[in-house]
Design an enzyme around this catalytic site. Structure first.
Site, PDB file in Angstrom:
ATOM      1  CB  CYS A  17      -0.983  -0.051   1.149  1.00  0.00           C
ATOM      2  SG  CYS A  17      -2.025  -1.511   0.975  1.00  0.00           S
ATOM      3  CG  HIS A  38      -0.813   4.323   5.622  1.00  0.00           C
ATOM      4  ND1 HIS A  38      -0.924   4.010   4.282  1.00  0.00           N
ATOM      5  CD2 HIS A  38      -1.076   3.160   6.296  1.00  0.00           C
ATOM      6  CE1 HIS A  38      -1.214   2.730   4.156  1.00  0.00           C
ATOM      7  NE2 HIS A  38      -1.321   2.179   5.356  1.00  0.00           N
ATOM      8  CG  HIS A  50      -6.113   1.146   1.796  1.00  0.00           C
ATOM      9  ND1 HIS A  50      -5.271   1.707   0.854  1.00  0.00           N
ATOM     10  CD2 HIS A  50      -5.315   0.504   2.683  1.00  0.00           C
ATOM     11  CE1 HIS A  50      -4.024   1.409   1.160  1.00  0.00           C
ATOM     12  NE2 HIS A  50      -4.026   0.677   2.261  1.00  0.00           N
TER      13      HIS A  50
END
Lengths: 416, 83
Positions: free
Chosen positions: A167, A305, A341
């Site tokens: 990610c 994040h 996400h």
């Protein structure tokens, strides 16, 4: 204070192409972020039924023929849309460029599972007779597919890499582009990240097995980093590719400059497959600050994040406290709360959402915080409402991924 | 299937394989690849679709019979007659 670099060694962003669940260009995306508009919806996934996901609604036929869509992957299509938009946004005419001097660097979380799952589903209809596997399967699942499709579509003959970085992919793509420009390997870099993850059941099922798949009666409230009742990740698709170039070239052609990439860092936790490590995250932020030659107090916005998981959000907050503890002028926000996400796209896309702050001096908030988790409490966490600030000179963008890959990028408001 | 029906399903498959091409003026006696953009991977898609949809196996040595629309129909009709 570091010595001023020559313009040939300064790398700037001069084009932004993106698709997010709540916008298909930077202006739309920014408008959604300031209006608190979520892009999370109900979505049907094979074998799982209805899940919550961020789905992009860009028009793939804007830049691709129907046959290209039939042959290619969704990740390739997202990458092509974003790359073409970045070129257009940079006011460059592809036909007039030396395409052998353009590099394509696309970060991904994973690639190939969407088409693998599809092929297995297809051959299941023929009692698993593997002679029914498509001859298009291999070119779809090779790891360089998304970046490679960009080169096919745009006739780019320079290098293309698809960078697997979980990610953190979007930051890694941008960093790779910057490094190739500094090495003189290319003159223009199309760099960022993409995700097609929602088109396979795997990520949803695995997060659910891990107890980390978000749920909420209201899809738009499902992604809620820093909220006491957060319950996991909303998986989304998306893409963001920047046009980056040397400042000397950008100035020569009078380009609009969105910001200068002044700091970056990548490190590894060497700790766990999944669990975050606050100490390494803090080290990564410090490395990036050192690279930029600035101190923690110089940062104006931290785009976190945080994905909405219990442990992940808390660890990042701990890391931020360690690096920024005494600097209450540093505003902290989160972009996943709107779009979920977006995996390989997340870092690049979330950074893009913040770039307009250099001009409008507004910090978009993290939304969906009904009950702030004390573990994630900061005096300067921007919650639920945008705030106007006096100045925005530096944005720090965190992005971390599985297997303990941490990445940080720092962008500076452009000034000559 | 009648010859007309065979031609119709063949054209339906070709239209899906090369969706950007205009097939309205496709001539039956001229090789398809000389009239529209259809590469070897597209051709394999046609073979695959015939297998998937109708269970028809076209051996590689017979690919030549699928060059034109007319020759394709002539080749496929006996194999699809009972479908």
């Amino acid at each position: 204070m570091m010595a001023k670099k020559p313009n040939e060694a300064r790398i700037v962003i001069t084009g932004v192409g993106l698709t997010a669940p709540n916008g298909n260009n930077l202006a739309e995306f920014r408008e959604s972020l300031l209006a608190g508009k979520s892009g999370i919806q109900k979505f049907n996934v094979r074998y799982m039924g209805e899940v919550l996901a961020g789905v992009c609604h860009f028009d793939p036929l804007k830049y691709q023929k129907k046959k290209e869509l039939r042959l290619g992957t969704r990740a390739g299509s997202v990458a092509i849309y974003c790359a073409q938009e970045a070129i257009a946004n940079a006011k460059l005419d592809l036909a007039c460029l030396d395409k052998s001097r353009i590099g394509v660097y696309v970060g991904i979380t994973e690639h190939g599972n969407v088409d693998t799952e599809k092929q297995i589903y297809e051959i299941k209809q023929f009692d698993y007779d593997t002679t029914f596997v498509s001859h298009h399967y291999n070119p779809r699942i090779v790891a360089n597919n998304p970046a490679g499709e960009v080169t096919l579509n745009m006739g780019i003959t320079g290098p293309h890499y698809t960078l697997g970085a979980a990610c953190a992919g979007g930051n890694i793509g941008l960093i790779q582009g910057l490094q190739m420009l500094l090495l003189g390997e290319v003159d223009l870099a199309l760099a960022g990240g993409v995700s097609e993850t929602i088109h396979a059941f795997g990520a949803f099922a695995s997060f659910r097995s891990e107890g980390a798949l978000a749920s909420h009666a209201d899809p738009e409230k499902a992604c809620r980093p820093f909220d006491k009742n957060r319950n996991g990740v909303v998986v989304s698709e998306g893409g963001c590719i920047y046009l980056v170039e040397r400042l000397s070239d950008a100035l020569k052609r009078g380009a609009k400059i969105y910001g200068e990439v002044v700091g970056y860092a990548v490190n590894s936790d060497a700790f766990d497959f999944v669990l975050p490590n606050a100490q390494r995250q803090a080290e990564c932020m410090k490395l990036a600050l050192n690279k930029a030659g600035i101190s923690a107090g110089d940062i104006d916005i931290i785009n976190t994040h945080a994905t909405g998981t219990r442990e992940g959000d808390a660890a990042e907050c701990q890391a931020i406290r360690e690096v920024f503890g005494n600097h209450i002028n540093v505003y902290i926000n989160n972009t996943k709360s709107y779009i979920g996400h977006t995996m390989g796209a997340a870092a690049a896309l979330e950074l893009a959402g913040n770039l307009p702050s250099f001009e409008d001096h507004i910090v978009h908030p993290t939304i969906n915080v009904d009950q702030l988790d004390p573990e994630c409490s900061f005096e300067n966490l921007v919650i639920n409402k945008p705030i106007k600030v006096d100045k925005v000179d530096y944005i720090l963008n965190n992005s971390f991924g599985m297997l303990g890959i941490n990445s940080v990028v720092i962008i500076k408001r452009f000034e000559e | 299937m009648t010859k007309e029906e065979v031609k119709s399903v063949l054209m339906e498959i070709v239209a899906e394989i090369i969706p950007d091409e205009d097939l309205t003026n496709l001539k039956g006696d001229i090789p398809i690849r000389e009239q529209v953009e259809l590469d070897s991977m597209d051709f394999l898609d046609i073979i695959m679709e015939l297998r998937k949809r109708y269970g028809i196996e076209v051996p590689e040595d017979d690919y030549i019979h699928l060059a034109t629309v007319d020759s394709s129909v002539a080749y496929l009709e006996p194999r699809m007659r009972d479908l």
